[in-house]
Design a protein around this motif. Structure first.
Motif, PDB file in Angstrom:
ATOM      1  N   PHE A   2       0.828  -1.198   0.000  1.00  0.00           N
ATOM      2  CA  PHE A   2       0.000   0.000   0.000  1.00  0.00           C
ATOM      3  C   PHE A   2       0.868   1.256   0.000  1.00  0.00           C
ATOM      4  O   PHE A   2       1.939   1.299   0.595  1.00  0.00           O
ATOM      5  CB  PHE A   2      -0.884   0.035   1.256  1.00  0.00           C
ATOM      6  N   SER A   3       0.360   2.289  -0.647  1.00  0.00           N
ATOM      7  CA  SER A   3       0.943   3.621  -0.541  1.00  0.00           C
ATOM      8  C   SER A   3      -0.061   4.527   0.150  1.00  0.00           C
ATOM      9  O   SER A   3      -1.255   4.208   0.245  1.00  0.00           O
ATOM     10  CB  SER A   3       1.293   4.174  -1.924  1.00  0.00           C
ATOM     11  N   VAL A   4       0.423   5.658   0.660  1.00  0.00           N
ATOM     12  CA  VAL A   4      -0.429   6.615   1.365  1.00  0.00           C
ATOM     13  C   VAL A   4      -0.210   7.993   0.762  1.00  0.00           C
ATOM     14  O   VAL A   4       0.923   8.429   0.577  1.00  0.00           O
ATOM     15  CB  VAL A   4      -0.090   6.662   2.878  1.00  0.00           C
ATOM     16  N   THR A   5      -1.311   8.669   0.459  1.00  0.00           N
ATOM     17  CA  THR A   5      -1.254  10.039  -0.045  1.00  0.00           C
ATOM     18  C   THR A   5      -2.149  10.914   0.814  1.00  0.00           C
ATOM     19  O   THR A   5      -3.332  10.613   1.001  1.00  0.00           O
ATOM     20  CB  THR A   5      -1.719  10.115  -1.506  1.00  0.00           C
ATOM     21  N   MET A   6      -1.575  11.992   1.339  1.00  0.00           N
ATOM     22  CA  MET A   6      -2.344  12.939   2.141  1.00  0.00           C
ATOM     23  C   MET A   6      -2.075  14.345   1.620  1.00  0.00           C
ATOM     24  O   MET A   6      -0.927  14.730   1.420  1.00  0.00           O
ATOM     25  CB  MET A   6      -1.948  12.854   3.617  1.00  0.00           C
ATOM     26  N   PRO A  29       4.953   2.551  -1.488  1.00  0.00           N
ATOM     27  CA  PRO A  29       4.806   1.117  -1.218  1.00  0.00           C
ATOM     28  C   PRO A  29       6.098   0.524  -0.669  1.00  0.00           C
ATOM     29  O   PRO A  29       7.179   0.782  -1.188  1.00  0.00           O
ATOM     30  CB  PRO A  29       4.490   0.540  -2.602  1.00  0.00           C
ATOM     31  N   GLY A  30       5.983  -0.238   0.403  1.00  0.00           N
ATOM     32  CA  GLY A  30       7.138  -0.904   0.970  1.00  0.00           C
ATOM     33  C   GLY A  30       8.001  -0.053   1.881  1.00  0.00           C
ATOM     34  O   GLY A  30       8.989  -0.554   2.436  1.00  0.00           O
ATOM     35  N   GLU A  31       7.670   1.210   2.074  1.00  0.00           N
ATOM     36  CA  GLU A  31       8.463   2.060   2.973  1.00  0.00           C
ATOM     37  C   GLU A  31       8.271   1.644   4.430  1.00  0.00           C
ATOM     38  O   GLU A  31       7.206   1.172   4.819  1.00  0.00           O
ATOM     39  CB  GLU A  31       8.058   3.529   2.830  1.00  0.00           C
ATOM     40  N   HIS A  32       9.309   1.863   5.228  1.00  0.00           N
ATOM     41  CA  HIS A  32       9.240   1.657   6.666  1.00  0.00           C
ATOM     42  C   HIS A  32       9.364   3.031   7.318  1.00  0.00           C
ATOM     43  O   HIS A  32      10.445   3.618   7.350  1.00  0.00           O
ATOM     44  CB  HIS A  32      10.360   0.738   7.137  1.00  0.00           C
ATOM     45  N   LEU A  61      -7.296  12.098   1.670  1.00  0.00           N
ATOM     46  CA  LEU A  61      -6.540  10.969   2.191  1.00  0.00           C
ATOM     47  C   LEU A  61      -6.840   9.746   1.339  1.00  0.00           C
ATOM     48  O   LEU A  61      -8.004   9.364   1.178  1.00  0.00           O
ATOM     49  CB  LEU A  61      -6.916  10.691   3.651  1.00  0.00           C
ATOM     50  N   GLU A  62      -5.784   9.153   0.791  1.00  0.00           N
ATOM     51  CA  GLU A  62      -5.917   7.936  -0.013  1.00  0.00           C
ATOM     52  C   GLU A  62      -4.911   6.904   0.483  1.00  0.00           C
ATOM     53  O   GLU A  62      -3.734   7.211   0.663  1.00  0.00           O
ATOM     54  CB  GLU A  62      -5.656   8.248  -1.490  1.00  0.00           C
ATOM     55  N   ILE A  63      -5.382   5.682   0.709  1.00  0.00           N
ATOM     56  CA  ILE A  63      -4.524   4.600   1.180  1.00  0.00           C
ATOM     57  C   ILE A  63      -4.773   3.368   0.319  1.00  0.00           C
ATOM     58  O   ILE A  63      -5.915   2.904   0.202  1.00  0.00           O
ATOM     59  CB  ILE A  63      -4.780   4.271   2.662  1.00  0.00           C
ATOM     60  N   GLY A  64      -3.708   2.863  -0.276  1.00  0.00           N
ATOM     61  CA  GLY A  64      -3.852   1.678  -1.118  1.00  0.00           C
ATOM     62  C   GLY A  64      -4.826   1.875  -2.262  1.00  0.00           C
ATOM     63  O   GLY A  64      -5.519   0.936  -2.662  1.00  0.00           O
ATOM     64  N   GLY A  65      -4.886   3.095  -2.776  1.00  0.00           N
ATOM     65  CA  GLY A  65      -5.791   3.382  -3.881  1.00  0.00           C
ATOM     66  C   GLY A  65      -7.232   3.600  -3.466  1.00  0.00           C
ATOM     67  O   GLY A  65      -8.094   3.828  -4.327  1.00  0.00           O
TER      68      GLY A  65
END
Length: 264
Positions: A2-6, A29-32, A61-65
């Motif tokens: 998942f990616s996160v966009t705010m 995606p894949g970030e810690h 706010l968008e998470i995992g599309g």
């Protein structure tokens, strides 16, 4: 993954408290990522908004599309939440049931309740639960009651239950706050290794600077609902993190003394 966009995300509570102030964040995606800050900095509110337990007041706010604010049906919300594995400070185990049964409950998002009850659960599901317990080093106590475990063991069982969700992202809210330093380090090692093995995005909410620097690849520092720091760990100085725990007045005083950089 998942990616996160705010974008310009705000959260204002009915009493007028502005917990989040126009946050702009992107997590790939894949970030810690570690979200760091003192009590009242807004990190727990951010966690609840990202996991759809709180509605944002403004912004995007968008998470995992997916855009949680657009959900109209319970199924949309439950599907979204099932893809996010949550780890909390408190373990939320059912103490009068076995360790195995607690882990089987992790499959509830994809199986009806009757099919996750240990006596009649399928051999396939039981094997999956045992594999999850083996992954966290707890397979030997599968038949024990959850109330017989230490704090570190309970957190491991909670993580095994989360693995049963088959999440695409893991979010941990103060996962080691109730543990001693040794057990806390073991839990952070476990979470990071699980995320790396499965290429999962990992976002942890912490308040300990040392843990954040050791386990984060990137640190997002909040103070009074605003982002003061957003950097990769190799580029962060400890003095920068210390200002997260200062009031705006203290930050400005330190800046005037030339001890810390003021602002972002």
């Amino acid at each position: 993954m998942f990616s996160v966009t705010m974008s310009e995300v705000t959260k204002v509570y009915p009493n007028g408290t502005e917990a989040l102030k126009a946050l702009d964040l992107n997590i790939g995606p894949g970030e810690h990522v570690v979200i760091l800050g003192h009590n009242g900095s807004g990190k727990s509110t951010l966690f609840r908004c990202m996991t759809d337990f709180e509605n944002i007041t403004g912004g995007y706010l968008e998470i995992g599309g997916k855009v949680p604010a657009s959900f109209k049906k319970r199924k949309e919300r439950s599907t979204f939440r099932r893809n996010i594995g949550l780890v909390f400070q408190h373990y939320h185990l059912t103490h009068n049931l076995s360790v195995l049964q607690n882990v089987l409950f992790g499959a509830l998002g994809r199986q009806p309740f009757r099919k996750v009850c240990a006596p009649i659960a399928s051999s396939t599901l039981r094997l999956e639960a045992m594999n999850a317990l083996e992954r966290v080093g707890m397979e030997s106590v599968a038949g024990n009651g959850a109330d017989e475990l230490s704090g570190g063991q309970k957190q491991r069982v909670a993580i095994a239950r989360m693995i049963m969700q088959r999440p695409r992202m893991i979010m941990a809210d103060e996962p080691i706050a109730s543990l001693d330093p040794k057990a806390g380090k073991e839990i952070m090692d476990l979470l990071v290794s699980i995320c790396r093995e499965n290429q999962l995005t990992f976002i942890s909410i912490l308040h300990q600077m040392d843990i954040a620097l050791e386990y984060g690849e990137r640190i997002i520092g909040l103070n009074q609902g605003e982002v003061l720091i957003d950097k990769g760990v190799p580029h962060i100085q400890r003095s920068e993190l210390q200002k997260l725990y200062m009031s705006p007045k203290e930050q400005k005083a330190k800046w005037n003394e030339g001890l810390v950089e003021y602002g972002v």
